[in-house]
Motif scaffolding. Sequence first.
Motif, PDB file in Angstrom:
ATOM      1  N   PHE A  51      -3.363  -4.703   3.873  1.00 14.07           N
ATOM      2  CA  PHE A  51      -3.820  -4.808   2.489  1.00 14.07           C
ATOM      3  C   PHE A  51      -2.882  -3.987   1.623  1.00 14.07           C
ATOM      4  N   CYS A  52      -2.690  -4.434   0.397  1.00 15.75           N
ATOM      5  CA  CYS A  52      -1.906  -3.647  -0.550  1.00 15.75           C
ATOM      6  C   CYS A  52      -2.655  -3.602  -1.872  1.00 15.75           C
ATOM      7  N   GLN A  53      -2.361  -2.603  -2.667  1.00 13.10           N
ATOM      8  CA  GLN A  53      -3.013  -2.471  -3.965  1.00 13.10           C
ATOM      9  C   GLN A  53      -2.350  -3.389  -4.982  1.00 13.10           C
ATOM     10  N   SER A  96      -7.503  -1.242 -10.501  1.00 10.34           N
ATOM     11  CA  SER A  96      -6.843  -1.280  -9.207  1.00 10.34           C
ATOM     12  C   SER A  96      -7.688  -2.085  -8.231  1.00 10.34           C
ATOM     13  N   TYR A 144      -7.349  -4.701  -4.331  1.00 11.61           N
ATOM     14  CA  TYR A 144      -6.598  -4.868  -3.085  1.00 11.61           C
ATOM     15  C   TYR A 144      -6.394  -6.352  -2.793  1.00 11.61           C
ATOM     16  N   ALA A 167     -13.448  -2.976  -0.026  1.00 14.15           N
ATOM     17  CA  ALA A 167     -13.150  -1.776  -0.812  1.00 14.15           C
ATOM     18  C   ALA A 167     -14.427  -1.145  -1.372  1.00 14.15           C
ATOM     19  N   LEU A 187     -11.586   0.395   3.632  1.00 21.13           N
ATOM     20  CA  LEU A 187     -10.131   0.368   3.675  1.00 21.13           C
ATOM     21  C   LEU A 187      -9.589   1.789   3.626  1.00 21.13           C
TER      22      LEU A 187
END
Length: 234
Positions: free
Chosen positions: A50-52, A60, A62, A167, A172
């Motif tokens: 996962f990335c932001q 923000s 994910y 999230a 996470l």
Amino acid sequence: MSDAIAISKTKHSGFGWLQSENYSFAAQDTTVPIVIDEISNVIPTLPMAFCQRTDQTEKSAYELIALLSPVAKRNLFVQPDGSWMTGYIPAKLRSYPFSLRSASETGQPIVCFDQSSGLMTQTSAPGVKPFFTEDGKPSPALTHVMALMQQYEQRRNQTLTAVAALAEFDLLAPWKIVLEYDAGQKRSVKGLFKVSAKALHEVGADSLPKLHQTGALAVAYAQPVSYTHLTLPT
């Protein structure tokens, strides 16, 4: 570099595109977004993470991704001639040079084409797939592309909802990956997140319905299975 423009019958009548299996455009990509429907195909080949990201409200969030390489600007799956080395090719890459964007005035989805791909040409060229028919309607080929793009966008929204649930329940955690080279040098891969096994084990019964309904549980259990692919050569 992408140079995407909206496909218009006014500007692109008499034009079409050439089919290509050259993935040189992704040669420097280290990650690619994936959707829930792809997970079973991704697991045998690619590690998931996962990335932001920042959504339209500037919050923000994910996104579920497949890791194409732990090394910056080097996609391990694209060979020098542009061919894909092995395994599953994520839908996001297969859809190139097409992309789907929202019209600024109406918010309606519009199909765009990357002019920098070099794949747009006049319909008189051999093997070309026309954008429009002679009477100005989207060709069967373009209609098929539009349907696939819209379906993908729906799946992407479902996936973002599932990941948002992970999230929400603090499932996470930052993923600390350290690469060690033959010379003894080490390099950290930053910006990635994974499912926290400890947090998942401690999930309360009151959280399970939402995690199940959104598809988040499926993502949570599938992502760690792909860890073995981090042994890819660098």
